[in-house]
Write a protein that holds these residues in place. Structure first.
Motif, PDB file in Angstrom:
ATOM      1  N   UNK A 106       0.808  -1.220   0.000  1.00 23.39           N
ATOM      2  CA  UNK A 106       0.000   0.000   0.000  1.00 23.39           C
ATOM      3  C   UNK A 106       0.841   1.270   0.000  1.00 23.39           C
ATOM      4  N   UNK A 107       2.116   1.131   0.394  1.00 26.07           N
ATOM      5  CA  UNK A 107       2.995   2.293   0.453  1.00 26.07           C
ATOM      6  C   UNK A 107       4.372   1.921  -0.075  1.00 26.07           C
ATOM      7  N   UNK A 108       5.048   2.918  -0.630  1.00 25.59           N
ATOM      8  CA  UNK A 108       6.412   2.703  -1.139  1.00 25.59           C
ATOM      9  C   UNK A 108       7.320   2.180  -0.030  1.00 25.59           C
ATOM     10  N   UNK A 131       6.287   2.381  -9.933  1.00 21.81           N
ATOM     11  CA  UNK A 131       7.694   2.527 -10.314  1.00 21.81           C
ATOM     12  C   UNK A 131       8.609   1.810  -9.328  1.00 21.81           C
ATOM     13  N   UNK A 132       8.369   2.005  -8.050  1.00 24.35           N
ATOM     14  CA  UNK A 132       9.224   1.376  -7.042  1.00 24.35           C
ATOM     15  C   UNK A 132       9.047  -0.143  -7.021  1.00 24.35           C
ATOM     16  N   UNK A 133       7.819  -0.603  -7.238  1.00 22.21           N
ATOM     17  CA  UNK A 133       7.603  -2.052  -7.336  1.00 22.21           C
ATOM     18  C   UNK A 133       8.345  -2.604  -8.543  1.00 22.21           C
ATOM     19  N   UNK A 172       4.393   2.228 -16.588  1.00 18.62           N
ATOM     20  CA  UNK A 172       5.080   2.715 -15.381  1.00 18.62           C
ATOM     21  C   UNK A 172       6.017   1.646 -14.811  1.00 18.62           C
ATOM     22  N   UNK A 173       5.563   0.392 -14.807  1.00 15.86           N
ATOM     23  CA  UNK A 173       6.418  -0.703 -14.330  1.00 15.86           C
ATOM     24  C   UNK A 173       7.544  -0.960 -15.332  1.00 15.86           C
ATOM     25  N   UNK A 214      11.466  -3.585 -16.026  1.00 14.64           N
ATOM     26  CA  UNK A 214      10.819  -4.794 -15.509  1.00 14.64           C
ATOM     27  C   UNK A 214       9.666  -5.169 -16.435  1.00 14.64           C
ATOM     28  N   UNK A 215       9.794  -6.339 -17.053  1.00 14.54           N
ATOM     29  CA  UNK A 215       8.775  -6.810 -17.988  1.00 14.54           C
ATOM     30  C   UNK A 215       7.964  -7.964 -17.401  1.00 14.54           C
ATOM     31  N   UNK A 216       8.103  -8.178 -16.098  1.00 15.48           N
ATOM     32  CA  UNK A 216       7.376  -9.261 -15.416  1.00 15.48           C
ATOM     33  C   UNK A 216       6.091  -8.692 -14.833  1.00 15.48           C
TER      34      UNK A 216
END
Length: 269
Positions: free
Chosen positions: A94-96, A123-125, A151-152, A157-159
């Protein structure tokens, strides 16, 4: 459409994949009982399985709603499930600030539907390199998931997985447009169908959501017919007494029958 490698199987490949487990972590006993039984069922049916449970459900309707056991105890239990039952784990953030801890345990980091447009979270995920499962917000059209994917992907990251969980239809109701599965698959990533949240009735109890689990098997079967290669179920040993989302979870004792029928349809499709 690409498939996503996870351990010794592929999500979106030639086997059905199921993400399943209780809504929130209520106790170690419930989590272990559910994980053990679901592993047994999916092994018997030759279905890929990822265990799901949430350490915190931050988007509850009421300040008094049960949210889970918190990030530290919750991740400890999920880590034990991973080791004891040799299962991959999916859980939501739920949070970075949660991502670093979660990435040490979870194989799939899940973005909740209400937070699916939060740029920093996506982005961080994405930076973790882990599989990121973006749950399409019930306020979005399926075509609108493309910017979320980007964004991902911006982090190399392509997963990526996209989850369909119904669309807001008036007050306290969701409907599922099965066309969304095809539309979102055309972006090139596996689509997960969330069969239990799709029968949720948001705010149906006033200060909490209600739901109608009768329609879970119907929607799950329909989604497989529409081309979904991965299904998401919340499962509990005693849904009527669950502390969170009990109305739309399926009973652990009924899971094998639902999974079996969906798997048979999957093989035909």
């Amino acid at each position: 459409m690409k498939s996503i490698k996870l351990n010794n199987f592929e999500i979106g490949g030639d086997k059905l994949t199921i993400l399943a487990g209780p809504c929130a972590i209520e106790s170690e006993e419930i989590v272990f009982k559910t994980a053990e039984k679901l592993k047994e069922i999916t092994k018997k049916l030759d279905i890929n399985f990822v265990f799901k449970a949430s350490y915190d459900k931050a988007n509850r309707s009421s300040i008094n709603s049960f949210r889970g056991l918190g990030i530290d105890r919750g991740l400890e239990i999920l880590s034990e499930v991973k080791t004891k039952y040799n299962l991959p784990i999916v859980t939501d953030i739920h949070q970075v600030s949660e991502i670093e801890k979660v990435s040490k345990v979870a194989d799939i980091i899940q973005i909740p539907a209400f937070l699916c447009r939060q740029t920093d979270l996506l982005v961080e995920a994405g930076k973790t390199g882990k599989i990121v499962n973006i749950k399409k917000g019930q306020f979005l059209a399926p075509e609108q998931v493309k910017p979320l994917i980007d964004k991902v992907k911006s982090q190399g990251n392509d997963n990526i997985l996209i989850t369909e969980r119904g669309t807001t239809f008036g007050y306290n109701n969701l409907v599922v447009d099965m066309r969304a599965i095809k539309i979102m698959q055309d972006f090139g990533y596996p689509v997960v169908f969330d069969a239990t949240h799709s029968v949720q009735l948001p705010g149906g109890h006033g200060e909490s959501s209600s739901g109608d689990r009768r329609f879970v098997p119907l929607l799950a079967k329909s989604a497989v017919c529409a081309g979904a290669r991965c299904l998401f179920f919340e499962v509990h040993p005693d849904p009527k007494n669950a502390k969170c989302d009990g109305d739309n979870m399926i009973c652990l004792d009924e899971a094998e029958n639902v999974f079996d029928i969906c798997n048979k349809i999957f093989k035909i499709v």
